[in-house]
Motif scaffolding. Structure first.
Motif, PDB file in Angstrom:
ATOM      1  N   PHE A  30       0.556  -1.523  -0.333  1.00  0.00           N
ATOM      2  CA  PHE A  30       0.297   0.175  -0.192  1.00  0.00           C
ATOM      3  C   PHE A  30       1.316   1.546   0.350  1.00  0.00           C
ATOM      4  N   GLY A  31       2.460   1.308   0.458  1.00  0.00           N
ATOM      5  CA  GLY A  31       2.756   2.424   0.334  1.00  0.00           C
ATOM      6  C   GLY A  31       3.680   2.508  -0.170  1.00  0.00           C
ATOM      7  N   ILE A  32       3.771   1.752  -1.451  1.00  0.00           N
ATOM      8  CA  ILE A  32       4.914   1.940  -2.360  1.00  0.00           C
ATOM      9  C   ILE A  32       4.614   3.362  -3.726  1.00  0.00           C
ATOM     10  N   PHE A  33       3.424   4.022  -3.829  1.00  0.00           N
ATOM     11  CA  PHE A  33       3.714   5.415  -4.339  1.00  0.00           C
ATOM     12  C   PHE A  33       3.400   6.447  -3.770  1.00  0.00           C
ATOM     13  N   ILE A  34       3.916   6.537  -2.270  1.00  0.00           N
ATOM     14  CA  ILE A  34       3.810   6.907  -0.948  1.00  0.00           C
ATOM     15  C   ILE A  34       5.043   7.314  -0.634  1.00  0.00           C
ATOM     16  N   PRO A  35       5.072   8.565  -0.307  1.00  0.00           N
ATOM     17  CA  PRO A  35       6.981   9.432   0.262  1.00  0.00           C
ATOM     18  C   PRO A  35       7.703   8.162   1.394  1.00  0.00           C
ATOM     19  N   GLN A  36       8.940   8.019   1.394  1.00  0.00           N
ATOM     20  CA  GLN A  36       9.527   7.387   2.413  1.00  0.00           C
ATOM     21  C   GLN A  36       9.276   8.625   3.688  1.00  0.00           C
ATOM     22  N   GLU A  37       9.182   9.966   3.586  1.00  0.00           N
ATOM     23  CA  GLU A  37       9.354  10.375   4.960  1.00  0.00           C
ATOM     24  C   GLU A  37       7.663   9.458   5.467  1.00  0.00           C
ATOM     25  N   TYR A  38       6.948   9.622   4.955  1.00  0.00           N
ATOM     26  CA  TYR A  38       4.856   9.573   5.376  1.00  0.00           C
ATOM     27  C   TYR A  38       4.990   7.809   5.149  1.00  0.00           C
ATOM     28  N   GLY A  39       6.233   7.073   5.271  1.00  0.00           N
ATOM     29  CA  GLY A  39       6.010   5.635   5.451  1.00  0.00           C
ATOM     30  C   GLY A  39       6.019   4.747   4.612  1.00  0.00           C
ATOM     31  N   GLY A  40       6.225   5.312   3.500  1.00  0.00           N
ATOM     32  CA  GLY A  40       6.288   4.764   1.647  1.00  0.00           C
ATOM     33  C   GLY A  40       7.320   3.703   1.886  1.00  0.00           C
ATOM     34  N   THR A  41       7.416   3.796   0.086  1.00  0.00           N
ATOM     35  CA  THR A  41       9.347   3.500  -0.827  1.00  0.00           C
ATOM     36  C   THR A  41       9.322   4.374  -1.637  1.00  0.00           C
ATOM     37  N   SER A  42       8.119   5.228  -1.857  1.00  0.00           N
ATOM     38  CA  SER A  42       8.494   6.148  -2.663  1.00  0.00           C
ATOM     39  C   SER A  42       9.068   5.861  -3.878  1.00  0.00           C
ATOM     40  N   GLY A  43       8.166   5.212  -4.018  1.00  0.00           N
ATOM     41  CA  GLY A  43       8.024   4.778  -5.955  1.00  0.00           C
ATOM     42  C   GLY A  43       7.185   5.467  -6.596  1.00  0.00           C
ATOM     43  N   GLY A  44       6.917   4.873  -8.255  1.00  0.00           N
ATOM     44  CA  GLY A  44       5.812   6.178  -9.133  1.00  0.00           C
ATOM     45  C   GLY A  44       4.400   5.277  -9.177  1.00  0.00           C
ATOM     46  N   VAL A  45       3.819   6.439  -9.959  1.00  0.00           N
ATOM     47  CA  VAL A  45       3.046   5.157 -10.415  1.00  0.00           C
ATOM     48  C   VAL A  45       3.091   4.113 -11.685  1.00  0.00           C
ATOM     49  N   LEU A  46       3.696   3.586 -11.986  1.00  0.00           N
ATOM     50  CA  LEU A  46       4.575   2.860 -12.388  1.00  0.00           C
ATOM     51  C   LEU A  46       4.318   1.625 -11.477  1.00  0.00           C
ATOM     52  N   ASP A  47       5.199   2.014 -10.135  1.00  0.00           N
ATOM     53  CA  ASP A  47       4.806   0.899  -9.254  1.00  0.00           C
ATOM     54  C   ASP A  47       3.593   0.179  -9.606  1.00  0.00           C
ATOM     55  N   LEU A  48       2.739   1.458  -8.928  1.00  0.00           N
ATOM     56  CA  LEU A  48       1.430   0.914  -8.538  1.00  0.00           C
ATOM     57  C   LEU A  48       0.619   0.138  -9.474  1.00  0.00           C
ATOM     58  N   GLN A  98       0.486  19.086   7.430  1.00  0.00           N
ATOM     59  CA  GLN A  98       0.177  18.094   8.945  1.00  0.00           C
ATOM     60  C   GLN A  98      -0.763  17.612   8.301  1.00  0.00           C
ATOM     61  N   GLN A  99      -1.692  17.328   7.132  1.00  0.00           N
ATOM     62  CA  GLN A  99      -2.617  16.167   6.550  1.00  0.00           C
ATOM     63  C   GLN A  99      -1.717  15.337   6.158  1.00  0.00           C
ATOM     64  N   LYS A 100      -0.760  15.383   5.732  1.00  0.00           N
ATOM     65  CA  LYS A 100       0.343  14.033   5.097  1.00  0.00           C
ATOM     66  C   LYS A 100       0.981  13.381   6.255  1.00  0.00           C
ATOM     67  N   ARG A 101       0.962  14.178   7.183  1.00  0.00           N
ATOM     68  CA  ARG A 101       1.801  13.647   8.563  1.00  0.00           C
ATOM     69  C   ARG A 101       0.486  12.727   9.363  1.00  0.00           C
ATOM     70  N   ARG A 102      -0.969  13.210   9.454  1.00  0.00           N
ATOM     71  CA  ARG A 102      -2.048  12.468  10.242  1.00  0.00           C
ATOM     72  C   ARG A 102      -2.747  11.148   9.140  1.00  0.00           C
ATOM     73  N   TYR A 103      -2.596  12.142   7.464  1.00  0.00           N
ATOM     74  CA  TYR A 103      -3.594  10.303   7.495  1.00  0.00           C
ATOM     75  C   TYR A 103      -2.011   9.451   6.409  1.00  0.00           C
ATOM     76  N   LEU A 104      -1.165   9.626   5.887  1.00  0.00           N
ATOM     77  CA  LEU A 104      -0.565   8.684   5.284  1.00  0.00           C
ATOM     78  C   LEU A 104       0.583   7.852   5.366  1.00  0.00           C
ATOM     79  N   PRO A 105       0.855   7.796   6.741  1.00  0.00           N
ATOM     80  CA  PRO A 105       1.342   6.982   7.432  1.00  0.00           C
ATOM     81  C   PRO A 105       0.501   5.848   7.266  1.00  0.00           C
ATOM     82  N   ASP A 106      -0.948   5.685   8.415  1.00  0.00           N
ATOM     83  CA  ASP A 106      -1.727   4.666   7.997  1.00  0.00           C
ATOM     84  C   ASP A 106      -2.192   4.574   6.527  1.00  0.00           C
ATOM     85  N   LEU A 107      -2.177   4.836   6.147  1.00  0.00           N
ATOM     86  CA  LEU A 107      -2.580   4.561   4.136  1.00  0.00           C
ATOM     87  C   LEU A 107      -1.451   3.779   3.876  1.00  0.00           C
ATOM     88  N   ALA A 108      -0.273   4.059   4.138  1.00  0.00           N
ATOM     89  CA  ALA A 108       1.211   3.383   3.525  1.00  0.00           C
ATOM     90  C   ALA A 108       1.083   1.940   4.262  1.00  0.00           C
TER      91      ALA A 108
END
Lengths: 260, 383
Positions: free
Chosen positions: B51-69, B104-114
Motif C-alpha cells: 500500500f505504500g509503494i507510491f507514497i513518499p518515504q517520509e510518510y512511511g512509503g517506499t517512494s515509488g511512483g505510478v509505474l510501481d502502482l 499536517q494532513q500528510k503526517r496525519r493520514y499517509l503513514p496509516d495508508l502506507a
C-alpha cells in the motif's frame, strides 16, 4: 536470545531428475527454492523474534547460488545470513553436511535455539538436523508442531506423533526440526526484499571453518552412492470387457503369456 | 517483451505475482460469488508493504511512483480484477492527499495508508452527477471552524470499508465548477453514514456503496488545498490514477489470455488440440498483440508521470481508453475460445468478461476519455 535457522536450497519439483552417469541431480532448467519445510523454520524464528526479541541468523551450506535462498530468508525478517560454501564441500553426505554446519554454528558462538525443517524435499533423509545436534552434543526434538513456551533457559514443545502428540521439555540450547503444522509462513515484504537485496552475506569456506580436508566433501563422506535411478514408470494397464466367462478365459491366457 | 523495469520494480512484480497466484487466485471465485470484501487479502497486501509503494518515504512509503502502482495492480488483476480494485481504489483516495495535502494532513493520514492499516476512497459521483461531475449537489457550508456537509455520493468504491474518504462538495453554488472543494472525511464522523451497497455485474469482491452526509461537521483543517479547488484536485487525481485503471484492464486481459491459451492447448476437438487450429491461433495472436500494445502505452504514460510531466491528461486518457477497450475485446474472445464451457460459472473465464466491463466505465467513461483526448488535440492544433 540467539536463534539459528539452517536451510537448504532445493529444486522446485517433486519429480527430481537424475543424471545416470554422475548419479547427481539435474539442476538445469529447474527453479531453485528454499526447501518448503525450512520455510516453517524461518517463519517460526521470525515469530519468536517478534514475540520475545531475538537475533536470528540463517545459514546454508551449498553452491554460491544458494545465496538467493538466504536473501529470501532475510526478506521474511531474518537478521543475518551466512553462506557456507567451498568446492571442497562438494559431494558431502548428511554426516559431513551436519558436521560442517555444526562447525559453523560453533564458530558463531552463542546460540540458544537451532531450527531446521523436518527434512529436505529433494533428499528426504531427515538426517541433517539431528546430525547437527549430535555433532554439537545438544538435545534435539524432531517433528515439532508447536513451541508452547520458552523461559528460564528451558523450552516446552509439542512433538508430532502418528497418532497425537507428546509434550517435551528441554533445556536450551536445543535443536528442533519442525513440521508444516507449526505455522503458515508469511510472504516476503517489499521493504524486506529491498533490505535483503542490500544485505551483506558472510561467506565461510573450509579455511574460515578450519576443517580437516580429509573430513569433508565426497572424500570425508562415509556414504557411498553406488547408483541412483528413477524407478521405471508403470505401463498402462489393460481393461478386458465382455461376459465374465469369456473375460476370465482371456485373462488366464494373458497371464500365461506373461509367464512364458 | 522487455519493459526495462528497475530492480525494485521487478521485485514488486515478482512479489505481487506470488501473492496473486498463491493467495488471490484460490479465493477469487469465492469473493465473486459472495460479494464479500476481501480483508484477508488486503491484510496480506499490507503486510507485504504494497500500500505504500507510491507514497513518499517520509510518510512511511517506499517512494515509488505510478509505474510501481501499475505493475502491482496489473499483477493482482491477472488473478482477480475485483480484489485488485479494492487495492487500486485506496490509491485513488490517497493521491489527493499526496498531491494537495499540507504537511499536517500528510503526517496525519499517509503513514496509516502506507502501512495498509487504513484504506482510502474517493467520493465524487452522485446519482445525478456521473460524467457531468459539475452537477454534484453535495454541499459544504462553512460554520466557524467547520464545514457542514449535506448530500449523497453513490457508486463509491471501498465505500463502507475505507476509513479515509476524500469528498468533493460544493462550497459556492454561484461559481459553478470553481465552487467545489475537497475534504478529508474520516469514517465515524457524526453525520456520515453508509447507504445502499450495490449488487454488481463484475468486480464483485469490491464494495460499491452510497455515502450519506447529514449535517456532517468536518473540521476546516480537513479541507485539501483551498476553497474552489475541488475539480482541479479531481482532475489531477484522475490523471494520476487513470493509468492504474488501465493497468487493471491490462491485468484482466492478460489473465484471460493466460487461461485461454491453457484451455486451447488442453481442449481436444476433431481429434486434436484446438490450439492447432489457425482460427484459434489467430485469435490468440491478436489478443496477445493488443495486450502488449496496451501495456506499452500504460507503462509509457506511467513513466511520464513519474518523470514529472504535468500535462498528462490526454496521455492518461488514451491509456485508460485503449487498455479498457482491449480488456473487453480480449475477454470476450477468451470466453469464445472456451466455447460452451466459457459461458458456465464453473469455469473462471466468464468472470474476466464481467470484470472487464467496468474498466470502460469508471474513472471517466471511455466517451469522456475521448472528449479529453479530442479537446487536447484541438487545443494543441490552435497553438
Amino acid at each position: 536470545m540467539n536463534i539459528i535457522v539452517c536451510i537448504k536450497q532445493v529444486p522446485e519439483t517433486t519429480e527430481v531428475k537424475i543424471n545416470p552417469q554422475t548419479n547427481t541431480l539435474i539442476r538445469e532448467g529447474v527453479k531453485s527454492i528454499i526447501n518448503p519445510f525450512d520455510m516453517y523454520a524461518i517463519e517460526e524464528a521470525v515469530r519468536l523474534k517478534e514475540k520475545l526479541g531475538a537475533k536470528t541468523t540463517v545459514i546454508t551450506m551449498g553452491p554460491p547460488q544458494a545465496e538467493s535462498a538466504l536473501r529470501e530468508a532475510l526478506s521474511m525478517g531474518i537478521d543475518e545470513a551466512i553462506l557456507i560454501s567451498d568446492r571442497a564441500f562438494a559431494g558431502s553426505d548428511t554426516w559431513v553436511t551436519s558436521y560442517v554446519l555444526a562447525s559453523a554454528i560453533k564458530k558463531m558462538g552463542n546460540f540458544d535455539l537451532i531450527l531446521c525443517g523436518k527434512q529436505a524435499s529433494d533428499g528426504d533423509t531427515a538426517q541433517v538436523g539431528p546430525g547437527i545436534s549430535a555433532h554439537l552434543d545438544i538435545p534435539q526434538v524432531t517433528y515439532v508442531k508447536k513451541i508452547e513456551d520458552i523461559h528460564d533457559n528451558s523450552i516446552r514443545v509439542e512433538r508430532m506423533l502418528e497418532e497425537g502428540y507428546e509434550i517435551i521439555e528441554s533445556p536450551l540450547p536445543v535443536l528442533l526440526t519442525v513440521v508444516k503444522e507449526i505455522n503458515e509462513p508469511r510472504l516476503p515484504s517489499f521493504k524486506g526484499m529491498m533490505r535483503a537485496k542490500q544485505a551483506k552475506i558472510l561467506l565461510w569456506s573450509q579455511k574460515e571453518l578450519n576443517l580437516d580436508p580429509q573430513k569433508v566433501g565426497l572424500y570425508g563422506s562415509p556414504t557411498q552412492v553406488i547408483k541412483i535411478f528413477s524407478p521405471p514408470s508403470r505401463k498402462g494397464g489393460k481393461i478386458l470387457r465382455g461376459e465374465a466367462q469369456e473375460v476370465v478365459n482371456q485373462l488366464v491366457d494373458l497371464l500365461r503369456e506373461e509367464l512364458t | 517483451m522487455e519493459y526495462l523495469l528497475s530492480d525494485e520494480q521487478k521485485m514488486l512484480q515478482e512479489l505481487s505475482r506470488k501473492i496473486a497466484e498463491e493467495r488471490i487466485r484460490p479465493v477469487a471465485a469465492k469473493y465473486d460469488a459472495n460479494e464479500e470484501f476481501p480483508w484477508e487479502i488486503m491484510n496480506i497486501l499490507a503486510q507485504s508493504d504494497l500500500f505504500g509503494i507510491f507514497i513518499p518515504q517520509e510518510y512511511g512509503g517506499t517512494s515509488g511512483g505510478v509505474l510501481d502502482l501499475c505493475i502491482v495492480t496489473e499483477e493482482l488483476s491477472r488473478a482477480c480484477g475485483g480484489i485488485a480494485v479494492c487495492y487500486a481504489a485506496s490509491a485513488l483516495g490517497t493521491f489527493p492527499i499526496i498531491l494537495f495535502g499540507n504537511e499536517q494532513q500528510k503526517r496525519r493520514y499517509l503513514p496509516d495508508l502506507a502501512a495498509g492499516k487504513k484504506l482510502a476512497a474517493f467520493g465524487l459521483t452522485e446519482p445525478e452527477a456521473g460524467s457531468d461531475a459539475s452537477a454534484i449537489k453535495t454541499t459544504a457550508r462553512r460554520e466557524s471552524n467547520y464545514y457542514v456537509l449535506n448530500g449523497t455520493k453513490h457508486f463509491i468504491t471501498n465505500g463502507g470499508e475505507a476509513d479515509i474518504y476524500v469528498i468533493v462538495a460544493i462550497t459556492d453554488k454561484t461559481k459553478g465548477a470553481r465552487g467545489a472543494s475537497a475534504f478529508i472525511v474520516e469514517k465515524g464522523t457524526r453525520g456520515f453514514s453508509f447507504g445502499k451497497k450495490e449488487d454488481k455485474l463484475g468486480i464483485r469482491a469490491s464494495s460499491t456503496r452510497e455515502l450519506i452526509f447529514d449535517e456532517c461537521r468536518v473540521p476546516a483543517e480537513n479541507m485539501l488545498s483551498k476553497e474552489g479547488m475541488g475539480f482541479i484536485i479531481t482532475m489531477k487525481t484522475f490523471d494520476m490514477s487513470r493509468p492504474g485503471v488501465a493497468a487493471q484492464a491490462v491485468g484482466i486481459a492478460q489473465g484471460a489470455l493466460d487461461l485461454a491459451i491453457k484451455y486451447a492447448k488442453e481442449r481436444q476437438q476433431f481429434g486434436k488440440s484446438i490450439s492447432s487450429f489457425q482460427g484459434i491461433q489467430w485469435m490468440l495472436a491478436d489478443m496477445a498483440t493488443q495486450i502488449e500494445a496496451a501495456r506499452s502505452l500504460v507503462y509509457s504514460v506511467a513513466r511520464m508521470i513519474d518523470a514529472g510531466y504535468k500535462d498528462v491528461a490526454k496521455d492518461s486518457a488514451m491509456a485508460k481508453l485503449f487498455a479498457s477497450d482491449t480488456a473487453m475485446r480480449v475477454t470476450i474472445d477468451a470466453v469464445q475460445i472456451f466455447g460452451g464451457y466459457g459461458y458456465m460459472r464453473d469455469y473462471p473465464i466468464e468472470k474476466y468478461m464481467r470484470d472487464a466491463k467496468i474498466t470502460q466505465i469508471y474513472e471517466g467513461t471511455n466517451q469522456i476519455q475521448r472528449n479529453i483526448i479530442a479537446l487536447q488535440l484541438i487545443k494543441e492544433m490552435v497553438k
